[in-house]
Write a protein that holds these residues in place. Structure first.
Motif, PDB file in Angstrom:
ATOM      1  N   ASP A   1     175.575  53.080  33.406  1.00  0.00           N
ATOM      2  CA  ASP A   1     175.577  54.539  33.526  1.00  0.00           C
ATOM      3  C   ASP A   1     175.302  54.955  34.971  1.00  0.00           C
ATOM      4  OD1 ASP A   1     176.105  54.870  30.854  1.00  0.00           O
ATOM      5  OD2 ASP A   1     174.012  55.168  30.288  1.00  0.00           O
ATOM      6  N   LYS A   2     174.346  54.275  35.582  1.00  0.00           N
ATOM      7  CA  LYS A   2     174.008  54.573  36.976  1.00  0.00           C
ATOM      8  C   LYS A   2     175.216  54.315  37.878  1.00  0.00           C
ATOM      9  CE  LYS A   2     170.841  53.300  40.663  1.00  0.00           C
ATOM     10  NZ  LYS A   2     169.913  52.285  41.148  1.00  0.00           N
ATOM     11  N   GLU A   3     175.911  53.202  37.644  1.00  0.00           N
ATOM     12  CA  GLU A   3     177.087  52.867  38.447  1.00  0.00           C
ATOM     13  C   GLU A   3     178.212  53.864  38.206  1.00  0.00           C
ATOM     14  OE1 GLU A   3     177.962  48.807  37.524  1.00  0.00           O
ATOM     15  OE2 GLU A   3     176.205  48.073  38.594  1.00  0.00           O
ATOM     16  N   ASP A   4     178.374  54.326  36.962  1.00  0.00           N
ATOM     17  CA  ASP A   4     179.398  55.326  36.649  1.00  0.00           C
ATOM     18  C   ASP A   4     179.133  56.629  37.397  1.00  0.00           C
ATOM     19  OD1 ASP A   4     180.747  53.582  34.991  1.00  0.00           O
ATOM     20  OD2 ASP A   4     179.889  54.395  33.138  1.00  0.00           O
ATOM     21  N   VAL A   5     177.878  57.051  37.421  1.00  0.00           N
ATOM     22  CA  VAL A   5     177.501  58.277  38.129  1.00  0.00           C
ATOM     23  C   VAL A   5     177.754  58.096  39.624  1.00  0.00           C
ATOM     24  CG1 VAL A   5     175.539  59.731  38.803  1.00  0.00           C
ATOM     25  CG2 VAL A   5     175.849  59.073  36.416  1.00  0.00           C
ATOM     26  N   GLU A   6     177.430  56.909  40.136  1.00  0.00           N
ATOM     27  CA  GLU A   6     177.649  56.608  41.549  1.00  0.00           C
ATOM     28  C   GLU A   6     179.140  56.709  41.897  1.00  0.00           C
ATOM     29  OE1 GLU A   6     177.119  52.569  43.869  1.00  0.00           O
ATOM     30  OE2 GLU A   6     175.183  53.313  43.158  1.00  0.00           O
ATOM     31  N   LEU A   7     179.985  56.140  41.050  1.00  0.00           N
ATOM     32  CA  LEU A   7     181.438  56.198  41.266  1.00  0.00           C
ATOM     33  C   LEU A   7     181.938  57.636  41.217  1.00  0.00           C
ATOM     34  CD1 LEU A   7     182.858  53.226  39.143  1.00  0.00           C
ATOM     35  CD2 LEU A   7     182.735  53.409  41.630  1.00  0.00           C
ATOM     36  N   GLU A   8     181.385  58.417  40.325  1.00  0.00           N
ATOM     37  CA  GLU A   8     181.793  59.815  40.136  1.00  0.00           C
ATOM     38  C   GLU A   8     181.560  60.639  41.396  1.00  0.00           C
ATOM     39  OE1 GLU A   8     183.791  62.113  38.002  1.00  0.00           O
ATOM     40  OE2 GLU A   8     183.489  60.166  37.119  1.00  0.00           O
ATOM     41  N   HIS A   9     180.515  60.299  42.155  1.00  0.00           N
ATOM     42  CA  HIS A   9     180.149  61.101  43.323  1.00  0.00           C
ATOM     43  C   HIS A   9     180.670  60.545  44.641  1.00  0.00           C
ATOM     44  CE1 HIS A   9     177.890  63.789  40.880  1.00  0.00           C
ATOM     45  NE2 HIS A   9     177.091  62.836  40.448  1.00  0.00           N
ATOM     46  N   MET A  10     181.416  59.445  44.588  1.00  0.00           N
ATOM     47  CA  MET A  10     181.964  58.860  45.813  1.00  0.00           C
ATOM     48  C   MET A  10     183.114  59.698  46.344  1.00  0.00           C
ATOM     49  SD  MET A  10     182.371  54.793  45.453  1.00  0.00           S
ATOM     50  CE  MET A  10     180.986  53.722  45.598  1.00  0.00           C
ATOM     51  N   SER A  11     183.214  59.767  47.655  1.00  0.00           N
ATOM     52  CA  SER A  11     184.361  60.445  48.261  1.00  0.00           C
ATOM     53  C   SER A  11     185.608  59.608  47.989  1.00  0.00           C
ATOM     54  CB  SER A  11     184.156  60.584  49.770  1.00  0.00           C
ATOM     55  OG  SER A  11     184.253  59.312  50.397  1.00  0.00           O
ATOM     56  N   PHE A  12     186.760  60.233  48.146  1.00  0.00           N
ATOM     57  CA  PHE A  12     188.012  59.511  47.921  1.00  0.00           C
ATOM     58  C   PHE A  12     188.083  58.276  48.820  1.00  0.00           C
ATOM     59  CE2 PHE A  12     192.326  58.718  49.491  1.00  0.00           C
ATOM     60  CZ  PHE A  12     192.909  58.270  48.317  1.00  0.00           C
ATOM     61  N   GLU A  13     187.761  58.450  50.097  1.00  0.00           N
ATOM     62  CA  GLU A  13     187.862  57.356  51.059  1.00  0.00           C
ATOM     63  C   GLU A  13     186.944  56.202  50.667  1.00  0.00           C
ATOM     64  OE1 GLU A  13     187.495  60.599  51.903  1.00  0.00           O
ATOM     65  OE2 GLU A  13     189.423  60.958  52.863  1.00  0.00           O
ATOM     66  N   ALA A  14     185.704  56.510  50.285  1.00  0.00           N
ATOM     67  CA  ALA A  14     184.751  55.469  49.894  1.00  0.00           C
ATOM     68  C   ALA A  14     185.217  54.750  48.629  1.00  0.00           C
ATOM     69  CB  ALA A  14     183.363  56.079  49.677  1.00  0.00           C
ATOM     70  N   LEU A  15     185.716  55.505  47.686  1.00  0.00           N
ATOM     71  CA  LEU A  15     186.199  54.933  46.433  1.00  0.00           C
ATOM     72  C   LEU A  15     187.402  54.033  46.687  1.00  0.00           C
ATOM     73  CD1 LEU A  15     185.548  55.056  43.417  1.00  0.00           C
ATOM     74  CD2 LEU A  15     187.163  56.940  43.218  1.00  0.00           C
ATOM     75  N   PHE A  16     188.314  54.487  47.532  1.00  0.00           N
ATOM     76  CA  PHE A  16     189.515  53.713  47.857  1.00  0.00           C
ATOM     77  C   PHE A  16     189.116  52.401  48.541  1.00  0.00           C
ATOM     78  CE2 PHE A  16     193.668  53.046  50.003  1.00  0.00           C
ATOM     79  CZ  PHE A  16     194.497  53.195  48.907  1.00  0.00           C
ATOM     80  N   GLN A  17     188.150  52.463  49.463  1.00  0.00           N
ATOM     81  CA  GLN A  17     187.666  51.258  50.149  1.00  0.00           C
ATOM     82  C   GLN A  17     186.982  50.306  49.166  1.00  0.00           C
ATOM     83  OE1 GLN A  17     188.355  50.219  53.212  1.00  0.00           O
ATOM     84  NE2 GLN A  17     189.613  52.059  53.336  1.00  0.00           N
ATOM     85  N   LYS A  18     186.214  50.848  48.244  1.00  0.00           N
ATOM     86  CA  LYS A  18     185.535  50.023  47.242  1.00  0.00           C
ATOM     87  C   LYS A  18     186.563  49.296  46.374  1.00  0.00           C
ATOM     88  CE  LYS A  18     181.993  50.226  43.646  1.00  0.00           C
ATOM     89  NZ  LYS A  18     180.986  49.338  44.226  1.00  0.00           N
ATOM     90  N   ALA A  19     187.631  49.999  46.021  1.00  0.00           N
ATOM     91  CA  ALA A  19     188.685  49.386  45.207  1.00  0.00           C
ATOM     92  C   ALA A  19     189.335  48.241  45.972  1.00  0.00           C
ATOM     93  CB  ALA A  19     189.733  50.432  44.818  1.00  0.00           C
ATOM     94  N   LYS A  20     189.620  48.459  47.264  1.00  0.00           N
ATOM     95  CA  LYS A  20     190.218  47.401  48.085  1.00  0.00           C
ATOM     96  C   LYS A  20     189.266  46.212  48.207  1.00  0.00           C
ATOM     97  CE  LYS A  20     193.457  49.789  51.098  1.00  0.00           C
ATOM     98  NZ  LYS A  20     193.773  50.130  52.483  1.00  0.00           N
ATOM     99  N   ALA A  21     187.994  46.521  48.456  1.00  0.00           N
ATOM    100  CA  ALA A  21     186.999  45.472  48.644  1.00  0.00           C
ATOM    101  C   ALA A  21     186.788  44.638  47.380  1.00  0.00           C
ATOM    102  CB  ALA A  21     185.672  46.083  49.094  1.00  0.00           C
TER     103      ALA A  21
END
Length: 120
Positions: free
Chosen positions: A4-24
């Motif tokens: 749940d904590k990780e889901d909330v964290e993902l929800e609040h990530m900027s597009f750029e951060a989320l895109f980088q996390k997906a690549k990583a």
């Protein structure tokens, strides 16, 4: 609770951060995501070109602008707003699919970890 904590964290990530996390994390893009990213890149390029054109016209402002130039500035402003909205929508769509993929990947990894623990 951790998920749940990780889901909330993902929800609040900027597009750029989320895109980088997906690549990583090695997520491979779906066909739909690739298409959305291409659209995003094209619209971003159009916005950059529009900004350049607007800057060139505005640089002539001290000499006084013709009616045509004033009209073009107005059209550029409208088009710029449209492109920004489209870019935002595309980023939201891509972000949502990445969140879904990351959530699914975590769920699968969590399930495989639980299986390993049971077998030990």
């Amino acid at each position: 609770e951790q998920q749940d904590k990780e889901d909330v964290e993902l929800e609040h990530m900027s597009f750029e951060a989320l895109f980088q996390k997906a690549k990583a994390s090695g997520l491979s893009m779906t066909v739909r995501q690739s298409r959305l990213v291409e659209q995003l890149e094209r619209r971003s390029e159009k916005l950059a070109n529009l900004k350049l054109e607007t800057e060139r016209i505005e640089a002539k402002e001290f000499e006084g602008l013709s009616e045509g130039q004033k009209h073009q500035l107005s059209r550029n402003e409208e088009r710029s707003s449209e492109l920004k909205e489209q870019i935002e929508t595309l980023q939201e769509q891509i972000s949502e699919t990445i969140r879904e993929q990351l959530g699914t990947k975590r769920a699968l990894e969590g399930a495989s970890c639980r299986k390993k623990i049971k077998h030990t």
